[in-house]
Enzyme design. Structure first.
Site, PDB file in Angstrom:
ATOM      1  CG  PHE A  76     -32.819  82.432  54.874  1.00 47.93           C
ATOM      2  CD1 PHE A  76     -33.854  83.338  54.819  1.00 47.93           C
ATOM      3  CD2 PHE A  76     -31.588  82.878  55.352  1.00 47.93           C
ATOM      4  CE1 PHE A  76     -33.695  84.659  55.228  1.00 47.93           C
ATOM      5  CE2 PHE A  76     -31.402  84.200  55.769  1.00 47.93           C
ATOM      6  CZ  PHE A  76     -32.464  85.077  55.710  1.00 47.93           C
ATOM      7  NE  ARG A  77     -28.870  78.375  52.868  1.00 45.01           N
ATOM      8  CZ  ARG A  77     -28.711  79.373  53.728  1.00 45.01           C
ATOM      9  NH1 ARG A  77     -29.366  79.375  54.870  1.00 45.01           N
ATOM     10  NH2 ARG A  77     -27.892  80.362  53.468  1.00 45.01           N
ATOM     11  CG  HIS A 111     -26.828  85.634  62.492  1.00 47.02           C
ATOM     12  ND1 HIS A 111     -27.249  84.557  61.742  1.00 47.02           N
ATOM     13  CD2 HIS A 111     -25.470  85.540  62.543  1.00 47.02           C
ATOM     14  CE1 HIS A 111     -26.186  83.854  61.347  1.00 47.02           C
ATOM     15  NE2 HIS A 111     -25.108  84.424  61.832  1.00 47.02           N
ATOM     16  CB  SER A 156     -29.594  74.569  56.363  1.00 40.40           C
ATOM     17  OG  SER A 156     -28.994  75.849  56.449  1.00 40.40           O
ATOM     18  CB  ALA A 161     -34.633  80.048  59.894  1.00 33.74           C
ATOM     19  CB  CYS A 206     -29.240 108.590  60.359  1.00 38.24           C
ATOM     20  SG  CYS A 206     -28.685 109.138  61.970  1.00 38.24           S
TER      21      CYS A 206
HETATM   22  P1  NAD Z   1     -32.084  77.717  56.977  1.00 36.62           P
HETATM   23  O1  NAD Z   1     -33.281  78.326  56.342  1.00 36.62           O
HETATM   24  O2  NAD Z   1     -30.840  77.642  56.182  1.00 36.62           O
HETATM   25  O3  NAD Z   1     -32.445  76.202  57.426  1.00 36.62           O
HETATM   26  C1  NAD Z   1     -33.591  75.893  58.161  1.00 36.62           C
HETATM   27  C2  NAD Z   1     -33.661  74.371  58.290  1.00 36.62           C
HETATM   28  O4  NAD Z   1     -34.719  74.075  59.180  1.00 36.62           O
HETATM   29  C3  NAD Z   1     -33.960  73.651  56.969  1.00 36.62           C
HETATM   30  O5  NAD Z   1     -32.927  72.728  56.724  1.00 36.62           O
HETATM   31  C4  NAD Z   1     -35.308  72.961  57.204  1.00 36.62           C
HETATM   32  O6  NAD Z   1     -35.319  71.648  56.705  1.00 36.62           O
HETATM   33  C5  NAD Z   1     -35.419  72.932  58.710  1.00 36.62           C
HETATM   34  N1  NAD Z   1     -36.778  73.059  59.236  1.00 36.62           N
HETATM   35  C6  NAD Z   1     -37.739  73.961  58.900  1.00 36.62           C
HETATM   36  N2  NAD Z   1     -38.802  73.870  59.696  1.00 36.62           N
HETATM   37  C7  NAD Z   1     -38.536  72.855  60.573  1.00 36.62           C
HETATM   38  C8  NAD Z   1     -39.254  72.279  61.650  1.00 36.62           C
HETATM   39  N3  NAD Z   1     -40.470  72.719  62.039  1.00 36.62           N
HETATM   40  N4  NAD Z   1     -38.676  71.255  62.328  1.00 36.62           N
HETATM   41  C9  NAD Z   1     -37.436  70.777  61.972  1.00 36.62           C
HETATM   42  N5  NAD Z   1     -36.710  71.302  60.949  1.00 36.62           N
HETATM   43  C10 NAD Z   1     -37.243  72.339  60.280  1.00 36.62           C
HETATM   44  O7  NAD Z   1     -31.862  78.476  58.360  1.00 36.62           O
HETATM   45  P2  NAD Z   1     -30.558  78.656  59.266  1.00 36.62           P
HETATM   46  O8  NAD Z   1     -29.774  77.406  59.308  1.00 36.62           O
HETATM   47  O9  NAD Z   1     -31.010  79.309  60.495  1.00 36.62           O
HETATM   48  O10 NAD Z   1     -29.596  79.702  58.518  1.00 36.62           O
HETATM   49  C11 NAD Z   1     -29.980  80.785  57.760  1.00 36.62           C
HETATM   50  C12 NAD Z   1     -30.062  82.159  58.375  1.00 36.62           C
HETATM   51  O11 NAD Z   1     -31.439  82.340  58.515  1.00 36.62           O
HETATM   52  C13 NAD Z   1     -29.594  82.473  59.742  1.00 36.62           C
HETATM   53  O12 NAD Z   1     -28.503  83.316  59.644  1.00 36.62           O
HETATM   54  C14 NAD Z   1     -30.759  83.297  60.388  1.00 36.62           C
HETATM   55  O13 NAD Z   1     -30.277  84.548  60.813  1.00 36.62           O
HETATM   56  C15 NAD Z   1     -31.683  83.507  59.261  1.00 36.62           C
HETATM   57  N6  NAD Z   1     -33.144  83.481  59.439  1.00 36.62           N
HETATM   58  C16 NAD Z   1     -33.742  83.684  60.658  1.00 36.62           C
HETATM   59  C17 NAD Z   1     -35.126  83.646  60.763  1.00 36.62           C
HETATM   60  C18 NAD Z   1     -35.752  83.899  62.101  1.00 36.62           C
HETATM   61  O14 NAD Z   1     -35.240  84.698  62.886  1.00 36.62           O
HETATM   62  N7  NAD Z   1     -36.851  83.216  62.438  1.00 36.62           N
HETATM   63  C19 NAD Z   1     -35.910  83.382  59.640  1.00 36.62           C
HETATM   64  C20 NAD Z   1     -35.263  83.186  58.395  1.00 36.62           C
HETATM   65  C21 NAD Z   1     -33.876  83.225  58.315  1.00 36.62           C
END
Ligand code: NAD
Length: 251
Positions: A39-40, A122, A195, A28, A155
């Protein structure tokens, strides 16, 4: 960015040039610069919402609350355009430096940026389906129903509950075997904006490392795999990837 090449870009370029089959694993964080919250991270969705809202049990318990959350997420995604980080990865693929992108994201931004080999482990939020019979419906139609009636969409065929075609917490990601297969054929993984906490997807970089490959991590916050990575870059994804691309282009 000023004229001098950051040290991390020199190191990353060396590792990428040594690799014969480099893959990218994204999360993300690569899309936060497209204004889709992660998310995190520090502005992440879990600061405002309970993570259970992205779970299968919540979809079953409270479909209206579930659709309230997903209507919001959908709005972020449909308004978003790829950013410089997505575009840099598409260019790295076109140059043959990376072979494919495995993404946890559900926003389609890699394909929109021009990446050809993209595995969305996903799923993606643009389509939805019936949880009972599998009938496919555009998510936009579901959101219209939800907004007009205040109730979760059903549906048209079997009256089962409709839900976005994404992997919810508590559900197995069907495409994960294909991702593991790509990881097994790879000798370098570049992880961007993840993350590395969501399993089993986060096993992709681990597999590459376990079989003797290299691991580069670009992420703001520490990850559980930083200790085994060959290079950790604490930089904005777009800045780091553009610096790496620039260094590769200069050689
Ligand atoms: P996560 O939210 O757990 O982690 C995102 C990480 O990215 C964080 O550790 C943060 O420090 C880092 N980060 C944020 N912006 C940044 C940037 N510009 N440059 C560098 N680092 C940056 O996300 P994850 O690991 O993808 O896992 C969580 C779940 O989130 C996945 O299963 C995904 O499906 C879902 N998700 C997807 C989206 C999307 O499609 N854009 C959005 C939110 C969540």
């Amino acid at each position: 960015m000023n004229g001098s090449t950051p040290e991390y870009a020199e190191k990353a370029t060396k590792l990428l040039k040594n690799a014969t089959h480099a893959i990218v694993f994204t999360g993300a964080g690569i899309s936060t610069e497209s204004n889709i919250p992660d998310f995190r991270g520090t502005q992440g969705l879990w600061k405002k919402f309970d993570p259970k809202m992205a779970s299968r049990s919540y979809f079953l318990e409270d479909p209206n609350g579930f659709w309230q959350f997903y209507a919001k997420r959908y709005e972020y995604v449909v308004r978003a355009e790829p950013n410089a980080a997505h575009r840099a990865l598409a260019l790295l693929e076109a140059k043959g430096v990376i072979k494919s992108v495995i993404t946890q994201n559900i926003d389609r931004l890699h394909s929109k940026a021009g990446s050809k080999s993209v595995l969305e482990v996903h799923g993606d939020i643009i389509m939805s389906h019936c949880d009972c019979c599998g009938e496919r419906v555009p998510t936009l139609e579901c959101i219209k129903v939800y907004r007009n009636s205040g109730s979760a969409p059903k549906c048209g065929k079997c009256k089962g509950g409709l839900r976005p075609s994404i992997v919810l917490f508590e559900e197995p990601p069907e495409l994960i075997e294909a991702a593991f297969d790509r990881a097994c054929r790879s000798d370098l993984c570049l992880s961007v904006g993840s993350s590395l906490c969501v399993y089993p997807a986060a096993m992709v970089p681990e597999i590459v490392k376990r079989q003797g490959g290299d691991l580069i991590i670009i992420n703001y916050d520490p990850t559980p795999l930083d200790g085994i990575a060959d290079l950790v870059i604490r930089e904005k994804a777009s800045v780091a990837l553009e610096a790496i691309l620039k260094k590769l282009n200069s050689q």
